[in-house]
Design a protein around this motif. Structure first.
Motif, PDB file in Angstrom:
ATOM      1  N   PHE A  28      49.356  39.991  33.422  1.00  0.00           N
ATOM      2  CA  PHE A  28      49.084  39.659  34.822  1.00  0.00           C
ATOM      3  C   PHE A  28      47.624  39.252  34.997  1.00  0.00           C
ATOM      4  CE2 PHE A  28      47.945  40.334  39.202  1.00  0.00           C
ATOM      5  CZ  PHE A  28      49.005  39.763  39.880  1.00  0.00           C
ATOM      6  N   TYR A  29      46.707  40.013  34.398  1.00  0.00           N
ATOM      7  CA  TYR A  29      45.284  39.672  34.510  1.00  0.00           C
ATOM      8  C   TYR A  29      44.988  38.334  33.849  1.00  0.00           C
ATOM      9  CZ  TYR A  29      43.764  44.036  36.625  1.00  0.00           C
ATOM     10  OH  TYR A  29      43.557  45.072  37.501  1.00  0.00           O
ATOM     11  N   ASP A  30      45.673  38.009  32.764  1.00  0.00           N
ATOM     12  CA  ASP A  30      45.505  36.708  32.119  1.00  0.00           C
ATOM     13  C   ASP A  30      45.954  35.597  33.074  1.00  0.00           C
ATOM     14  OD1 ASP A  30      44.958  34.995  29.792  1.00  0.00           O
ATOM     15  OD2 ASP A  30      47.140  34.748  29.725  1.00  0.00           O
ATOM     16  N   TRP A  31      47.123  35.766  33.700  1.00  0.00           N
ATOM     17  CA  TRP A  31      47.595  34.793  34.683  1.00  0.00           C
ATOM     18  C   TRP A  31      46.590  34.651  35.815  1.00  0.00           C
ATOM     19  CZ3 TRP A  31      53.271  36.801  35.634  1.00  0.00           C
ATOM     20  CH2 TRP A  31      54.057  36.503  34.512  1.00  0.00           C
ATOM     21  N   ARG A  32      46.062  35.774  36.265  1.00  0.00           N
ATOM     22  CA  ARG A  32      45.107  35.763  37.388  1.00  0.00           C
ATOM     23  C   ARG A  32      43.847  34.984  37.004  1.00  0.00           C
ATOM     24  NH1 ARG A  32      43.373  38.081  42.109  1.00  0.00           N
ATOM     25  NH2 ARG A  32      41.401  39.208  42.034  1.00  0.00           N
ATOM     26  N   GLN A  33      43.347  35.218  35.800  1.00  0.00           N
ATOM     27  CA  GLN A  33      42.151  34.527  35.332  1.00  0.00           C
ATOM     28  C   GLN A  33      42.382  33.016  35.245  1.00  0.00           C
ATOM     29  OE1 GLN A  33      40.905  35.520  31.338  1.00  0.00           O
ATOM     30  NE2 GLN A  33      38.775  35.083  31.829  1.00  0.00           N
ATOM     31  N   LYS A  34      43.596  32.626  34.881  1.00  0.00           N
ATOM     32  CA  LYS A  34      43.934  31.212  34.745  1.00  0.00           C
ATOM     33  C   LYS A  34      44.404  30.586  36.056  1.00  0.00           C
ATOM     34  CE  LYS A  34      45.203  31.686  29.911  1.00  0.00           C
ATOM     35  NZ  LYS A  34      46.311  31.776  28.955  1.00  0.00           N
ATOM     36  N   GLY A  35      44.439  31.372  37.141  1.00  0.00           N
ATOM     37  CA  GLY A  35      44.878  30.847  38.437  1.00  0.00           C
ATOM     38  C   GLY A  35      46.378  30.669  38.544  1.00  0.00           C
ATOM     39  N   ARG A  36      47.134  31.404  37.741  1.00  0.00           N
ATOM     40  CA  ARG A  36      48.597  31.264  37.718  1.00  0.00           C
ATOM     41  C   ARG A  36      49.328  32.453  38.323  1.00  0.00           C
ATOM     42  NH1 ARG A  36      48.980  29.038  31.554  1.00  0.00           N
ATOM     43  NH2 ARG A  36      47.991  27.026  31.961  1.00  0.00           N
ATOM     44  N   ALA A  37      48.613  33.417  38.846  1.00  0.00           N
ATOM     45  CA  ALA A  37      49.217  34.626  39.415  1.00  0.00           C
ATOM     46  C   ALA A  37      49.409  34.456  40.918  1.00  0.00           C
ATOM     47  CB  ALA A  37      48.319  35.835  39.149  1.00  0.00           C
ATOM     48  N   PRO A  38      50.255  35.279  41.511  1.00  0.00           N
ATOM     49  CA  PRO A  38      50.371  35.238  42.972  1.00  0.00           C
ATOM     50  C   PRO A  38      49.055  35.670  43.621  1.00  0.00           C
ATOM     51  CG  PRO A  38      51.596  37.111  42.070  1.00  0.00           C
ATOM     52  CD  PRO A  38      51.118  36.293  40.920  1.00  0.00           C
TER      53      PRO A  38
END
Length: 66
Positions: A28-38
Motif C-alpha cells: 500500500f505504501y509503495d502504491w501511495r508513493q507512486k500515486g496509485r493508491a486511493p
C-alpha cells in the motif's frame, strides 16, 4: 445529518484497507508513493485513514481501466 460516529465509521484504517484489498502494508505504501493508491487522510498523529467513498471510487476507476 451525519454524526461524528457515522463519519468515523466511513473512514477506514490502513489495516482495514489492506485487509480488504488483500495487500500488505508495504505494498500500500509503495502504491501511495507512486500515486496509485486511493486518496488518504493523514491524521495529526501520522496515522492514515481512507474514506469509504474514496476507496469505492478508486476501485471503480480500476474496473473501468481494466
Amino acid at each position: 445529518m451525519p454524526t461524528n460516529r457515522s463519519n468515523a465509521r466511513a473512514m477506514l484504517t490502513l489495516p482495514e484497507v489492506c485487509d480488504e484489498l488483500h495487500v500488505s502494508r508495504s505494498t500500500f505504501y509503495d502504491w501511495r508513493q507512486k500515486g496509485r493508491a486511493p486518496r488518504c487522510i493523514k491524521l495529526p498523529n501520522g496515522d492514515l485513514r481512507v474514506r469509504r467513498g474514496d476507496l469505492d471510487h478508486w476501485l471503480n476507476e480500476l474496473e473501468d481501466a481494466a
